[in-house]
Design a protein around this motif. Structure first.
Motif, short mmCIF file in Angstrom:
data_model
loop_
_atom_site.label_atom_id
_atom_site.label_comp_id
_atom_site.label_asym_id
_atom_site.label_seq_id
_atom_site.Cartn_x
_atom_site.Cartn_y
_atom_site.Cartn_z
N GLN A 103 5.84 -7.09 7.79
CA GLN A 103 6.04 -5.99 6.86
C GLN A 103 4.92 -5.97 5.82
O GLN A 103 4.36 -7.01 5.48
CB GLN A 103 7.40 -6.18 6.17
CG GLN A 103 7.84 -5.08 5.27
CD GLN A 103 9.25 -5.34 4.72
OE1 GLN A 103 10.00 -6.18 5.24
NE2 GLN A 103 9.60 -4.64 3.67
N VAL A 104 4.57 -4.80 5.32
CA VAL A 104 3.60 -4.66 4.25
C VAL A 104 4.33 -4.14 3.02
O VAL A 104 5.04 -3.14 3.09
CB VAL A 104 2.44 -3.72 4.64
CG1 VAL A 104 1.51 -3.47 3.46
CG2 VAL A 104 1.66 -4.30 5.81
N VAL A 105 4.17 -4.83 1.90
CA VAL A 105 4.76 -4.41 0.62
C VAL A 105 3.64 -3.69 -0.13
O VAL A 105 2.67 -4.30 -0.53
CB VAL A 105 5.26 -5.63 -0.18
CG1 VAL A 105 5.83 -5.18 -1.51
CG2 VAL A 105 6.29 -6.41 0.62
N GLY A 106 3.79 -2.40 -0.34
CA GLY A 106 2.76 -1.58 -0.95
C GLY A 106 2.19 -0.68 0.13
O GLY A 106 2.80 -0.51 1.18
N PRO A 107 1.02 -0.09 -0.09
CA PRO A 107 0.12 -0.24 -1.23
C PRO A 107 0.58 0.57 -2.44
O PRO A 107 1.30 1.55 -2.29
CB PRO A 107 -1.21 0.28 -0.69
CG PRO A 107 -0.84 1.23 0.40
CD PRO A 107 0.45 0.74 0.98
N ARG A 108 0.13 0.13 -3.58
CA ARG A 108 0.54 0.74 -4.84
C ARG A 108 -0.63 0.95 -5.79
O ARG A 108 -0.42 1.09 -6.97
CB ARG A 108 1.55 -0.17 -5.52
CG ARG A 108 2.76 -0.45 -4.69
CD ARG A 108 3.69 -1.37 -5.38
NE ARG A 108 4.84 -1.62 -4.52
CZ ARG A 108 5.81 -2.43 -4.79
NH1 ARG A 108 5.79 -3.11 -5.91
NH2 ARG A 108 6.80 -2.59 -3.96
#
Length: 190
Positions: A103-108
Motif C-alpha cells: 500500500q502507498v500512504v499519500g502522496p500529499r
C-alpha cells in the motif's frame, strides 16, 4: 507493554524520546524514537501501543494488530517525523483500516517542509532479522509495518541500482528511497 518495549529496543536501539497527543486520549498510543547503539547512523521511530487496537480485514473475521515504524539516516531526522507517524496511525484508526504490504500512504505534497518526501510505501521490515517482524504478546500477535519514504523530484531522475536494500527504485519523478544499512546489518528478501 514492557515486553513490547524490550522487543523494540532489542532490534532498533534504545528509546531516547517519546511523544503523545494529550488531546487524543482514545488513541492510547505514543511514538518513540530509538537510537541504534552501534556505529550505525540510523534512527528509527515507532508507534508504541497502537497494537492495542484491533483492525479487521475487509470481509474477514481475522484481526491485525500492528505497530508502524520509520527508519531514516541520522542527518534526515526531523522533529516532524513523530507527528507524521502519529497522523498516519490516527488515520488508520479513524478509517478502521490496517496498513497492508504494498500500500502507498499519500502522496500529499511535501510531508516535511523543504523535503522531497511525499508519501510512504508499506513494507515488512526486511532490514531486520525475521524475529523482529512479529511479536507474540501471549494474547495476540503484533505485526511490525515499515513505512519506507517515497520522494518526488521536480525533474526525471536517473537511478542506478546497486542491489539489496541500499538501492533506489525509480519511476518517472518518483523515488522509493531505502536508508543505507550497515554492511553487517541482516537483510533478507521479502
Amino acid at each position: 507493554m514492557g515486553d513490547l518495549i524490550g522487543h523494540l529496543e532489542q532490534y532498533l536501539g534504545t528509546i531516547s524520546g517519546g511523544w503523545t497527543d494529550p488531546d487524543e486520549h482514545e488513541t492510547r498510543f505514543q511514538v518513540v524514537q530509538l537510537d541504534v547503539a552501534s556505529d550505525s547512523s540510523l534512527v528509527s521511530f515507532s508507534t508504541l501501543g497502537l497494537s492495542r487496537i484491533p483492525f479487521h480485514l475487509d470481509n474477514d473475521s481475522r484481526q491485525i494488530r500492528h505497530e508502524f515504524m520509520i527508519t531514516v539516516q541520522e542527518d534526515q531526522v526531523s522533529s516532524q517525523i513523530p507527528a507524521l507517524l502519529h497522523q498516519i496511525a490516527v488515520e488508520s484508526i479513524e478509517g478502521a483500516a490496517p496498513l497492508l504490504r504494498g500500500q502507498v500512504v499519500g502522496p500529499r505534497g511535501p510531508l516535511i517542509p523543504g523535503s522531497s518526501m511525499v508519501a510512504f510505501y508499506v513494507a515488512p521490515p526486511v532490514h531486520q532479522p525475521d524475529a523482529f517482524s512479529t511479536y507474540d504478546t501471549g494474547e495476540h500477535v503484533v505485526v511490525f509495518v515499515w513505512l519506507v519514504p517515497i520522494t518526488h523530484t521536480p525533474k526525471p531522475t536517473t537511478c542506478s541500482t546497486t542491489g539489496g536494500l541500499n538501492s533506489r527504485i525509480c519511476s518517472s519523478n518518483t523515488v522509493l528511497t531505502f536508508p543505507t544499512f550497515p554492511a553487517s546489518q541482516s537483510v533478507r528478501s521479502s
